[in-house]
Scaffold this active site. Structure first.
Site, PDB file in Angstrom:
ATOM      1  N   HIS A  76       0.966  -1.248  -0.051  1.00 31.30           N
ATOM      2  CA  HIS A  76       0.132   0.091   0.113  1.00 31.30           C
ATOM      3  C   HIS A  76       0.966   1.088  -0.048  1.00 31.30           C
ATOM      4  O   HIS A  76       1.876   1.424   0.866  1.00 31.30           O
ATOM      5  CB  HIS A  76      -0.878  -0.021   1.327  1.00 31.30           C
ATOM      6  CG  HIS A  76      -1.784   1.195   1.448  1.00 31.30           C
ATOM      7  ND1 HIS A  76      -1.398   2.224   2.463  1.00 31.30           N
ATOM      8  CD2 HIS A  76      -2.655   1.867   0.562  1.00 31.30           C
ATOM      9  CE1 HIS A  76      -2.305   3.167   2.372  1.00 31.30           C
ATOM     10  NE2 HIS A  76      -3.227   2.914   1.212  1.00 31.30           N
ATOM     11  N   SER A  77       0.636   2.212  -1.069  1.00 32.85           N
ATOM     12  CA  SER A  77       1.295   3.605  -0.947  1.00 32.85           C
ATOM     13  C   SER A  77       2.865   3.133  -0.936  1.00 32.85           C
ATOM     14  O   SER A  77       3.230   2.894  -1.842  1.00 32.85           O
ATOM     15  CB  SER A  77       0.887   3.948   0.292  1.00 32.85           C
ATOM     16  OG  SER A  77       1.064   5.559   0.262  1.00 32.85           O
ATOM     17  N   TYR A  78       3.516   3.954  -0.046  1.00 33.99           N
ATOM     18  CA  TYR A  78       4.832   3.837  -0.095  1.00 33.99           C
ATOM     19  C   TYR A  78       5.410   2.044  -0.229  1.00 33.99           C
ATOM     20  O   TYR A  78       6.441   1.737  -0.755  1.00 33.99           O
ATOM     21  CB  TYR A  78       5.591   4.279   1.049  1.00 33.99           C
ATOM     22  CG  TYR A  78       7.111   3.924   1.465  1.00 33.99           C
ATOM     23  CD1 TYR A  78       8.012   4.193   0.788  1.00 33.99           C
ATOM     24  CD2 TYR A  78       7.030   3.012   2.690  1.00 33.99           C
ATOM     25  CE1 TYR A  78       9.540   3.757   1.014  1.00 33.99           C
ATOM     26  CE2 TYR A  78       8.325   2.572   3.098  1.00 33.99           C
ATOM     27  CZ  TYR A  78       9.436   3.013   2.281  1.00 33.99           C
ATOM     28  OH  TYR A  78      10.820   2.713   2.491  1.00 33.99           O
ATOM     29  N   GLY A  80       4.349  -0.020  -2.008  1.00 31.38           N
ATOM     30  CA  GLY A  80       4.321  -0.247  -3.162  1.00 31.38           C
ATOM     31  C   GLY A  80       5.908  -0.378  -3.771  1.00 31.38           C
ATOM     32  O   GLY A  80       6.368  -1.253  -4.443  1.00 31.38           O
ATOM     33  N   HIS A 215      -7.476   7.144   0.562  1.00 30.44           N
ATOM     34  CA  HIS A 215      -6.375   6.479   0.190  1.00 30.44           C
ATOM     35  C   HIS A 215      -6.226   5.454   1.158  1.00 30.44           C
ATOM     36  O   HIS A 215      -5.694   4.070   0.615  1.00 30.44           O
ATOM     37  CB  HIS A 215      -4.922   7.403   0.340  1.00 30.44           C
ATOM     38  CG  HIS A 215      -3.875   6.777   0.308  1.00 30.44           C
ATOM     39  ND1 HIS A 215      -3.523   6.263  -0.946  1.00 30.44           N
ATOM     40  CD2 HIS A 215      -2.754   6.900   1.015  1.00 30.44           C
ATOM     41  CE1 HIS A 215      -2.166   5.682  -0.722  1.00 30.44           C
ATOM     42  NE2 HIS A 215      -1.625   6.089   0.369  1.00 30.44           N
TER      43      HIS A 215
END
Length: 233
Positions: A76-78, A80, A215
């Site tokens: 998720h988010s960073y 990734g 998000h």
């Protein structure tokens, strides 16, 4: 039974996966939600020496020491950027690679390079409130978190080491040969920096899904997210 490894984003930790973890476990699956070094309950380990490679090792070592095979790896988010590196180095252990409203950095590019003004706002925050090397959390409201969870998210979030998002990715390309790769976009957040990666997924022929939330979709829509993850079992 499938083993899921769920990797959180900046400023967060294992805690953000609690609802999805419970739902997957109720279906009989193994669920592992490592907290990256220096964050959440491991915030006492935050030092200037924590870097991108530290966080990659956090997840790669979990996969190696637990001897996981055929896993569903989710970032998720960073996170990734983390799962992309792990899949690049441990391609043979990955069944599915899923980017959850996440960064998908190309070789030689840092996470900051994908943000407006090359992440100048985060760098400025680090200078003003983090001694120049750690970034204070963005507010839950800025991330589009639902109002009921927003105060909890603000309390739980911790500083994030700036160097982890400044260092260029080192990707050989094996991660893109994983048989099953997907991207799930949170379409409830305006001006999302992650829409560009949904476009990347489309160009590369990865499967794509969207959830109508902010998000933090594991908080806003845990049931719907879990249903999408279960499709990969």
């Amino acid at each position: 039974m499938t083993d899921f490894v769920l990797v959180h984003g900046a400023w967060q930790g294992s805690w953000c996966w609690a609802r999805v973890r419970r739902l997957l476990a109720q279906q009989g699956h193994g669920v592992f939600t490592p907290t990256l070094t220096g964050l959440a309950e491991r915030s006492h380990l935050l030092t200037r020496e924590v870097e991108l490679e530290t966080h990659i090792a956090d997840v790669a070592n979990l996969v190696a020491w637990e001897n996981f095979r055929d896993i569903v790896l989710v970032g998720h988010s960073y996170g990734g950027a983390i799962v992309r590196h792990v899949a690049d180095r441990m391609r043979d252990r990955i069944r599915s690679l899923i980017y959850l409203d996440a960064f998908v950095p190309e070789n030689g590019k840092s996470v900051l390079e994908y943000l407006p003004n090359a992440g100048r706002d985060l760098r400025d925050l680090a200078v003003l409130h983090g001694g120049g090397w750690k970034v204070p959390p963005l507010s839950a409201a800025a991330l589009g978190v639902n109002p009921a969870d927003a105060p909890w998210v603000d309390r739980q979030s911790t500083m994030h080491p700036l160097s982890t998002i400044e260092v260029p990715a080192r990707i050989a390309g094996a991660c893109d040969s994983v048989e099953d790769i997907g991207f799930i976009l949170a379409r409830g957040r305006q001006n999302s920096p992650f829409a560009q990666f949904d476009a990347v997924a489309e160009r590369r022929g990865w499967w794509r899904e969207q959830l109508a939330c902010g998000h933090e979709m594991m908080l806003d829509m845990p049931n719907e997210l879990t249903a999408l993850l279960l499709k990969r079992t």
